[in-house]
Write a protein that holds these residues in place. Structure first.
Motif, PDB file in Angstrom:
ATOM      1  N   PRO A   1       0.646   5.806 -13.534  1.00 47.53           N
ATOM      2  CA  PRO A   1      -0.762   5.403 -13.687  1.00 47.53           C
ATOM      3  C   PRO A   1      -1.120   4.256 -12.737  1.00 47.53           C
ATOM      4  O   PRO A   1      -0.284   3.397 -12.431  1.00 47.53           O
ATOM      5  N   ALA A   2      -2.361   4.244 -12.278  1.00 49.72           N
ATOM      6  CA  ALA A   2      -2.812   3.338 -11.216  1.00 49.72           C
ATOM      7  C   ALA A   2      -2.488   1.867 -11.480  1.00 49.72           C
ATOM      8  O   ALA A   2      -1.955   1.180 -10.606  1.00 49.72           O
TER       9      ALA A   2
ATOM     10  N   ARG B   1       0.812  -1.211   0.000  1.00 50.31           N
ATOM     11  CA  ARG B   1       0.000   0.000   0.000  1.00 50.31           C
ATOM     12  C   ARG B   1       0.848   1.266   0.000  1.00 50.31           C
ATOM     13  O   ARG B   1       0.555   2.218  -0.717  1.00 50.31           O
TER      14      ARG B   1
ATOM     15  N   THR C   1       2.446   1.563  -3.482  1.00 47.32           N
ATOM     16  CA  THR C   1       1.441   1.955  -4.477  1.00 47.32           C
ATOM     17  C   THR C   1       1.111   3.429  -4.328  1.00 47.32           C
ATOM     18  O   THR C   1       1.060   4.170  -5.318  1.00 47.32           O
ATOM     19  N   TYR C   2       0.896   3.878  -3.110  1.00 41.27           N
ATOM     20  CA  TYR C   2       0.582   5.277  -2.850  1.00 41.27           C
ATOM     21  C   TYR C   2       1.715   6.186  -3.348  1.00 41.27           C
ATOM     22  O   TYR C   2       1.479   7.184  -4.026  1.00 41.27           O
TER      23      TYR C   2
ATOM     24  N   ARG D   1       1.841   6.234  -7.174  1.00 41.25           N
ATOM     25  CA  ARG D   1       0.694   6.940  -7.783  1.00 41.25           C
ATOM     26  C   ARG D   1       0.697   8.427  -7.496  1.00 41.25           C
ATOM     27  O   ARG D   1       0.497   9.239  -8.394  1.00 41.25           O
ATOM     28  N   TYR D   2       0.866   8.801  -6.240  1.00 35.35           N
ATOM     29  CA  TYR D   2       0.615  10.184  -5.851  1.00 35.35           C
ATOM     30  C   TYR D   2       1.857  11.050  -5.748  1.00 35.35           C
ATOM     31  O   TYR D   2       1.743  12.272  -5.734  1.00 35.35           O
TER      32      TYR D   2
ATOM     33  N   GLU E   1       3.369   9.918  -9.758  1.00 36.41           N
ATOM     34  CA  GLU E   1       2.283  10.016 -10.736  1.00 36.41           C
ATOM     35  C   GLU E   1       2.314   8.907 -11.791  1.00 36.41           C
ATOM     36  O   GLU E   1       2.027   9.118 -12.962  1.00 36.41           O
TER      37      GLU E   1
ATOM     38  N   ALA F   1       1.231   1.300 -11.265  1.00 34.71           N
ATOM     39  CA  ALA F   1       1.683   1.467  -9.881  1.00 34.71           C
ATOM     40  C   ALA F   1       1.379   0.210  -9.070  1.00 34.71           C
ATOM     41  O   ALA F   1       2.213  -0.256  -8.294  1.00 34.71           O
ATOM     42  N   GLU F   2       0.195  -0.354  -9.258  1.00 35.11           N
ATOM     43  CA  GLU F   2      -0.178  -1.600  -8.564  1.00 35.11           C
ATOM     44  C   GLU F   2       0.759  -2.734  -8.948  1.00 35.11           C
ATOM     45  O   GLU F   2       1.247  -3.467  -8.090  1.00 35.11           O
TER      46      GLU F   2
END
Length: 158
Positions: free
Chosen positions: A117-118, A104, A107-108, A111-112, A115, A121-122
């Motif tokens: 893409p979701a 988690r 991934t965060y 992503r954030y 940047e 990132a996963e």
């Protein structure tokens, strides 16, 4: 922040060996199974997890899953009841939660902060969570905290 310019390294120095098992003897695949058991358990109303659920989730054969579960059982991370229900030991549950939290946080961050893409990132977090050092993860967490970007539910203790 004072960043030293690293000396150039060779590919062999950067990746001297395949991903190895951690000090407690759990390989990447074992961590994936623990994380999958945790996710299935939390997703189902009954909390019941069986080998067939894991096989379906991961797309693996039942014999492959059975072998992997046997190894986790030998390491005393899970118990398999007569009914076939898979239950975490306290150590197994703590380990699975740490793996999931690493996932988690990564991934965060991807992503954030970066940047990515979701979906990518996963995927990347799924691989990175197994090989990232505690030190590097701590630095990522410190960065997120220092920029007031770490949600409360992403706390992690290495």
């Amino acid at each position: 922040m004072d960043l030293e310019k690293p000396n150039p390294i060779t590919a062999l120095e950067a990746v001297p060996e395949p991903v190895h098992t951690k000090n407690n003897g759990i390989a990447e695949s074992g961590e994936t199974y623990l994380e999958t058991i945790l996710l299935i358990r939390e997703r189902t109303q009954s909390g019941l997890v069986r080998a067939v659920d894991i096989a379906n989730e991961l797309g693996f054969s039942k014999p492959s899953v059975s072998r992997a579960l046997g190894q986790l059982k030998e390491k005393k991370l899970i118990v398999i009841e007569q009914s076939g229900a898979i239950i975490f030991t306290p150590e197994g549950l703590a380990y699975a939660k740490r793996v999931f939290q690493r996932h988690r946080v990564l991934t965060y961050f991807l992503r954030y902060v970066l940047e990515v893409p979701a979906i990518q990132a996963e995927r990347d977090a799924c691989r990175m969570e197994h090989v990232i050092s505690d030190m590097t993860l701590e630095h990522i967490i410190d960065y997120l905290k220092g920029h007031n970007m770490l949600p409360e539910d992403l706390t992690y203790e290495c």
